[in-house]
Design a protein around this motif. Structure first.
Motif, PDB file in Angstrom:
ATOM      1  N   ILE A  69      36.515  49.142  33.762  1.00  0.00           N
ATOM      2  CA  ILE A  69      35.750  47.987  33.296  1.00  0.00           C
ATOM      3  C   ILE A  69      34.765  47.615  34.399  1.00  0.00           C
ATOM      4  O   ILE A  69      35.146  47.481  35.566  1.00  0.00           O
ATOM      5  N   TYR A  70      33.503  47.435  34.019  1.00  0.00           N
ATOM      6  CA  TYR A  70      32.443  47.069  34.953  1.00  0.00           C
ATOM      7  C   TYR A  70      32.029  45.623  34.699  1.00  0.00           C
ATOM      8  O   TYR A  70      32.092  45.138  33.564  1.00  0.00           O
ATOM      9  N   ALA A  71      31.567  44.945  35.739  1.00  0.00           N
ATOM     10  CA  ALA A  71      31.086  43.570  35.581  1.00  0.00           C
ATOM     11  C   ALA A  71      29.911  43.559  34.604  1.00  0.00           C
ATOM     12  O   ALA A  71      28.948  44.299  34.795  1.00  0.00           O
ATOM     13  N   PRO A  72      29.979  42.723  33.561  1.00  0.00           N
ATOM     14  CA  PRO A  72      28.920  42.677  32.562  1.00  0.00           C
ATOM     15  C   PRO A  72      27.712  41.833  32.980  1.00  0.00           C
ATOM     16  O   PRO A  72      26.728  41.753  32.261  1.00  0.00           O
ATOM     17  N   ALA A  73      27.793  41.208  34.156  1.00  0.00           N
ATOM     18  CA  ALA A  73      26.712  40.387  34.710  1.00  0.00           C
ATOM     19  C   ALA A  73      27.072  40.094  36.161  1.00  0.00           C
ATOM     20  O   ALA A  73      28.230  40.267  36.571  1.00  0.00           O
ATOM     21  N   SER A  74      26.105  39.646  36.920  1.00  0.00           N
ATOM     22  CA  SER A  74      26.370  39.258  38.306  1.00  0.00           C
ATOM     23  C   SER A  74      26.922  37.846  38.342  1.00  0.00           C
ATOM     24  O   SER A  74      26.527  36.990  37.543  1.00  0.00           O
ATOM     25  N   GLY A  75      27.854  37.602  39.260  1.00  0.00           N
ATOM     26  CA  GLY A  75      28.450  36.278  39.390  1.00  0.00           C
ATOM     27  C   GLY A  75      29.662  36.300  40.292  1.00  0.00           C
ATOM     28  O   GLY A  75      29.758  37.123  41.198  1.00  0.00           O
ATOM     29  N   ARG A  76      30.593  35.396  40.016  1.00  0.00           N
ATOM     30  CA  ARG A  76      31.840  35.295  40.790  1.00  0.00           C
ATOM     31  C   ARG A  76      33.030  35.485  39.870  1.00  0.00           C
ATOM     32  O   ARG A  76      33.010  35.052  38.717  1.00  0.00           O
ATOM     33  N   ILE A  77      34.074  36.089  40.416  1.00  0.00           N
ATOM     34  CA  ILE A  77      35.326  36.209  39.674  1.00  0.00           C
ATOM     35  C   ILE A  77      35.936  34.809  39.636  1.00  0.00           C
ATOM     36  O   ILE A  77      36.246  34.234  40.671  1.00  0.00           O
ATOM     37  N   ALA A  78      36.056  34.257  38.446  1.00  0.00           N
ATOM     38  CA  ALA A  78      36.549  32.886  38.286  1.00  0.00           C
ATOM     39  C   ALA A  78      38.062  32.834  38.144  1.00  0.00           C
ATOM     40  O   ALA A  78      38.678  31.842  38.515  1.00  0.00           O
ATOM     41  N   ALA A  79      38.653  33.901  37.596  1.00  0.00           N
ATOM     42  CA  ALA A  79      40.104  33.901  37.384  1.00  0.00           C
ATOM     43  C   ALA A  79      40.612  35.332  37.285  1.00  0.00           C
ATOM     44  O   ALA A  79      39.931  36.207  36.761  1.00  0.00           O
ATOM     45  N   THR A  80      41.791  35.528  37.815  1.00  0.00           N
ATOM     46  CA  THR A  80      42.497  36.798  37.667  1.00  0.00           C
ATOM     47  C   THR A  80      43.904  36.470  37.178  1.00  0.00           C
ATOM     48  O   THR A  80      44.323  35.318  37.233  1.00  0.00           O
ATOM     49  N   THR A  81      44.602  37.463  36.691  1.00  0.00           N
ATOM     50  CA  THR A  81      45.969  37.246  36.234  1.00  0.00           C
ATOM     51  C   THR A  81      46.926  38.114  37.041  1.00  0.00           C
ATOM     52  O   THR A  81      46.534  39.162  37.556  1.00  0.00           O
ATOM     53  N   VAL A  82      48.148  37.689  37.136  1.00  0.00           N
ATOM     54  CA  VAL A  82      49.179  38.452  37.832  1.00  0.00           C
ATOM     55  C   VAL A  82      49.365  39.808  37.154  1.00  0.00           C
ATOM     56  O   VAL A  82      49.593  40.822  37.805  1.00  0.00           O
ATOM     57  N   SER A  83      49.231  39.834  35.842  1.00  0.00           N
ATOM     58  CA  SER A  83      49.426  41.074  35.095  1.00  0.00           C
ATOM     59  C   SER A  83      48.172  41.943  35.061  1.00  0.00           C
ATOM     60  O   SER A  83      48.204  43.045  34.527  1.00  0.00           O
ATOM     61  N   ASN A  84      47.074  41.465  35.629  1.00  0.00           N
ATOM     62  CA  ASN A  84      45.826  42.227  35.785  1.00  0.00           C
ATOM     63  C   ASN A  84      45.201  42.705  34.483  1.00  0.00           C
ATOM     64  O   ASN A  84      44.348  43.583  34.504  1.00  0.00           O
ATOM     65  N   HIS A  85      45.576  42.148  33.358  1.00  0.00           N
ATOM     66  CA  HIS A  85      45.036  42.605  32.079  1.00  0.00           C
ATOM     67  C   HIS A  85      43.789  41.829  31.651  1.00  0.00           C
ATOM     68  O   HIS A  85      43.166  42.180  30.651  1.00  0.00           O
ATOM     69  N   SER A  86      43.417  40.785  32.393  1.00  0.00           N
ATOM     70  CA  SER A  86      42.206  40.044  32.059  1.00  0.00           C
ATOM     71  C   SER A  86      41.581  39.465  33.324  1.00  0.00           C
ATOM     72  O   SER A  86      42.259  39.235  34.325  1.00  0.00           O
ATOM     73  N   ILE A  87      40.270  39.248  33.218  1.00  0.00           N
ATOM     74  CA  ILE A  87      39.506  38.700  34.343  1.00  0.00           C
ATOM     75  C   ILE A  87      38.489  37.719  33.787  1.00  0.00           C
ATOM     76  O   ILE A  87      37.806  38.006  32.802  1.00  0.00           O
ATOM     77  N   GLY A  88      38.378  36.576  34.439  1.00  0.00           N
ATOM     78  CA  GLY A  88      37.355  35.602  34.093  1.00  0.00           C
ATOM     79  C   GLY A  88      36.206  35.700  35.078  1.00  0.00           C
ATOM     80  O   GLY A  88      36.419  35.924  36.270  1.00  0.00           O
ATOM     81  N   ILE A  89      34.991  35.540  34.581  1.00  0.00           N
ATOM     82  CA  ILE A  89      33.796  35.609  35.424  1.00  0.00           C
ATOM     83  C   ILE A  89      32.910  34.412  35.100  1.00  0.00           C
ATOM     84  O   ILE A  89      32.787  34.012  33.947  1.00  0.00           O
ATOM     85  N   ARG A  90      32.298  33.861  36.127  1.00  0.00           N
ATOM     86  CA  ARG A  90      31.252  32.850  35.960  1.00  0.00           C
ATOM     87  C   ARG A  90      29.975  33.485  36.492  1.00  0.00           C
ATOM     88  O   ARG A  90      29.880  33.786  37.672  1.00  0.00           O
ATOM     89  N   THR A  91      29.011  33.708  35.597  1.00  0.00           N
ATOM     90  CA  THR A  91      27.785  34.399  35.996  1.00  0.00           C
ATOM     91  C   THR A  91      26.920  33.483  36.858  1.00  0.00           C
ATOM     92  O   THR A  91      27.123  32.265  36.906  1.00  0.00           O
ATOM     93  N   ASP A  92      25.950  34.084  37.504  1.00  0.00           N
ATOM     94  CA  ASP A  92      25.028  33.318  38.350  1.00  0.00           C
ATOM     95  C   ASP A  92      24.280  32.249  37.556  1.00  0.00           C
ATOM     96  O   ASP A  92      23.885  31.232  38.102  1.00  0.00           O
TER      97      ASP A  92
END
Length: 186
Positions: A69-92
């Motif tokens: 999975i590649y970042a769909p936009a530039s920004g910051r990782i807003a959230a990760t999960t212990v199970s690593n199955h999802s990632i939240g991103i806040r774009t610039d």
């Protein structure tokens, strides 16, 4: 022991850290791009009531071809999960989104997932952020669809779904990493 490591590396089973090259594509600040190659599906077609009803937000599902999975936009990782199955991103530009791998995959408790980023880390569009074992997901009986969902409540009425392709598979567009999926107009 060296021979065993060479065989494992040749088969892609090496325990060494792998380098996942970045994808390169043109971007706009108001847009999100496909984070993986695959077949594009509407959220309403996904077999999870919470996702298909739009409760999380607006976006697409992608039946994956590949496992990075590649970042769909530039920004910051807003959230990760212990199970690593999802990632939240806040774009610039302030778009909040979630990328979720599979349906019910939280029950795998992280098995088959490798997160390549940490919370608050800056990422560039096209940077690898997550690797998953598609075969392990399927073998455990879970759907492997990747969802890309804009979750910003104040922006949901400004989301324009633009994912399309002239190449279809079973009536669904094929997308590649970096193809436009969503435009958020202020």
């Amino acid at each position: 022991m060296v021979l065993f490591e060479k065989i494992k590396k040749t088969l892609g089973l090496s325990t060494e850290e792998r380098d996942y090259p970045s994808a390169t594509f043109a971007t706009r600040p108001d847009s999100l791009y496909a984070p993986i190659n695959g077949v594009l599906v509407e959220l309403s077609e996904i077999g999870d009531e919470t996702i298909s009803s739009g409760l999380f937000g607006r976006g697409y599902g992608i039946v994956p071809v590949g496992n990075v999975i590649y970042a769909p936009a530039s920004g910051r990782i807003a959230a990760t999960t212990v199970s690593n199955h999802s990632i939240g991103i806040r774009t610039d530009s302030g778009i909040e989104l979630i990328i979720h791998v599979g349906i019910g995959t939280v029950k795998l408790e992280g098995k088959g997932f490798k997160r390549l980023v940490e919370s608050e880390q800056r990422v560039a569009a096209g940077e690898p952020i997550l690797v998953f074992d598609d075969e392990a997901i399927k073998a455990a009986g879970y759907d492997d669809v990747i969802t890309v969902i804009v979750t910003s409540p104040s922006l949901l009425d400004k989301v324009k779904l633009v994912g399309q392709s002239n190449t279809l598979f079973a009536g669904h567009p094929l997308v590649k990493v970096g193809d436009p999926l969503v435009i958020v107009k202020e």
